[in-house]
Design an enzyme around this catalytic site. Structure first.
Site, PDB file in Angstrom:
ATOM      1  N   LYS A 195      14.520   9.192  25.454  1.00  0.00           N
ATOM      2  CA  LYS A 195      14.012  10.326  24.134  1.00  0.00           C
ATOM      3  C   LYS A 195      14.547   9.707  23.205  1.00  0.00           C
ATOM      4  O   LYS A 195      13.849  10.771  22.732  1.00  0.00           O
ATOM      5  CB  LYS A 195      15.973  11.327  25.259  1.00  0.00           C
ATOM      6  CG  LYS A 195      15.882  12.108  26.546  1.00  0.00           C
ATOM      7  CD  LYS A 195      16.384  12.780  26.831  1.00  0.00           C
ATOM      8  CE  LYS A 195      16.259  13.765  27.954  1.00  0.00           C
ATOM      9  NZ  LYS A 195      17.801  14.500  27.861  1.00  0.00           N
ATOM     10  N   HIS A 245      13.765  10.784  37.476  1.00  0.00           N
ATOM     11  CA  HIS A 245      13.129  11.641  38.273  1.00  0.00           C
ATOM     12  C   HIS A 245      12.204  11.883  39.055  1.00  0.00           C
ATOM     13  O   HIS A 245      11.464  12.939  39.509  1.00  0.00           O
ATOM     14  CB  HIS A 245      12.050  12.528  36.889  1.00  0.00           C
ATOM     15  CG  HIS A 245      13.281  12.525  35.790  1.00  0.00           C
ATOM     16  ND1 HIS A 245      13.700  14.179  35.513  1.00  0.00           N
ATOM     17  CD2 HIS A 245      13.293  12.034  34.740  1.00  0.00           C
ATOM     18  CE1 HIS A 245      14.952  13.892  34.148  1.00  0.00           C
ATOM     19  NE2 HIS A 245      14.699  13.507  33.700  1.00  0.00           N
TER      20      HIS A 245
HETATM   21 FE   LIG Z   1      16.127  12.095  32.154  1.00  0.00          FE
HETATM   22 FE   LIG Z   2      19.654  13.050  31.569  1.00  0.00          FE
END
Ligand SMILES: [Fe+2]
Ligand SMILES: [Fe+2]
Length: 340
Positions: A195, A245
């Site tokens: 991220k 995920h």
């Molecule tokens: Fe994630």
């Molecule tokens: Fe996370």
């Protein structure tokens, strides 16, 4: 030979004894330096950093105690293992040395076997300690790196720590121990590392994401895996970063893996991650209570999550561990990743 490349420094004023010790240890493969007193030894240490020092106590010029203290004031001497040689019956010597912080004594005359054993076990203990310290420092550095993502976004505070704690609680409920738990820990710490590439405005966005923004966010597992791929120490974290995920029923991302195709470590982190996302306040939703979040996990067993992992999560919940972790971090508002 296992002792090759290890340098010892012997400090002893008795010429014959010094040479005798030197011969025994050289024969075992050590590189051995020798000095007749503390002053001479300190001079030698300007050029070479020994891995271990064996020092007599009573010597002219600079005795063993003064030498020991001088070594400990050197930046490179703070941690060098130090063994004192003492004559039989010098109990005061032993006490004084212990007060200074020296851990080991050999009483003269030293049988060759005892000498070698003492040196080797002292070196082994020292290396184990060093390794433990390095791993501690390494883990702190990784957490700091992972927290780098959180710093950009007040909503993510504490997410890494909580997900790591929930993950370990599930691992323990599955009976995992030792290295297996360590690998799990690194993966949990780093799961969202990808991220770091995502624009802050997207991370913080409270309204629904556009198609493009969502496409950006769902790249983070592969980008994260790419980031750590050249660090051999973190090889075990990669499947977690890449697959946290994915969903048990095959509707997750990035590879739409299903069931046991998804690495089990990633199936564990998935439960920890979603539980934390739900029970934390995020820009686009207010938090569920921990009970509501727990119910959601239970209800998603067999669809989103692996039933075996959900069972372990339930056991950790029933033992009170999950609630304990949630309560400990209760005051932190959290992250803005869209619900996995
Ligand atoms: Fe994630
Ligand atoms: Fe996370």
């Amino acid at each position: 030979m296992q002792n090759k490349g290890t340098t010892l420094l012997i400090v002893e004023d008795n010429h014959d004894l010094r040479n005798g010790l030197k011969d025994i240890l050289s024969f075992e493969g050590f590189t051995v330096l020798a000095a007749a007193n503390g002053r001479e030894a300190l001079n030698q240490m300007k050029a070479v950093h020994p891995d271990l020092i064996i020092s007599d106590i009573t010597m002219p010029e600079m005795d063993g105690y003064a030498f020991f203290e001088a070594v400990r004031t050197l930046p490179e001497g703070v941690t060098i293992p130090f063994i004192f040689l003492t004559a039989r019956g010098e109990r005061d010597d032993v006490l004084r040395g212990k007060n200074l912080g020296a851990e080991d004594y050999l009483i003269k005359p030293v049988p060759g076997r005892d000498l070698v054993t003492a040196v080797q076990s002292r070196l082994t203990r020292f290396r184990q300690l060093q390794l433990a310290q390095m791993e501690g420092a390494y883990q702190a550095a990784l957490t700091a790196l992972a927290n780098g993502i959180e710093v950009r976004d007040r909503y993510t505070r504490g997410h890494v720590e909580r997900v790591t704690a929930y993950t370990l609680a599930i691992g323990e409920a599955l009976g995992w121990r030792g290295k297996r738990l360590d690998d799990l820990r690194y993966g949990a710490i780093l799961h969202d590392i990808g991220k770091i590439f995502i624009n802050e405005n997207i991370l913080k966005k409270a309204s629904t994401l556009t198609e493009e923004e969502r496409a950006e966010i769902i790249k983070h597992p592969l980008r994260g895996a790419e980031m750590v791929k050249d660090i051999p120490y973190l090889a075990q974290a990669i499947p977690i970063i890449r697959s946290h995920h994915e969903r048990w029923d095959g509707t997750g991302y990035p590879e739409e893996l299903s069931g046991e195709e998804i690495p089990v470590e990633a199936r564990i982190v998935a439960v920890a991650d979603v539980f934390d996302a739900l029970s934390s306040t995020r820009p686009y939703h207010s938090a569920y209570t921990t009970e509501e979040a727990f119910d959601h996990i239970i209800n998603s067993s067999g669809t989103h999550f692996d039933p075996m992992v959900v069972n372990a999560f339930q056991r950790a919940w029933e033992s009170g561990k999950i609630q304990e972790i949630a309560a400990k971090w209760h005051n932190y508002p959290i992250e803005s990743e869209p619900l996995p």
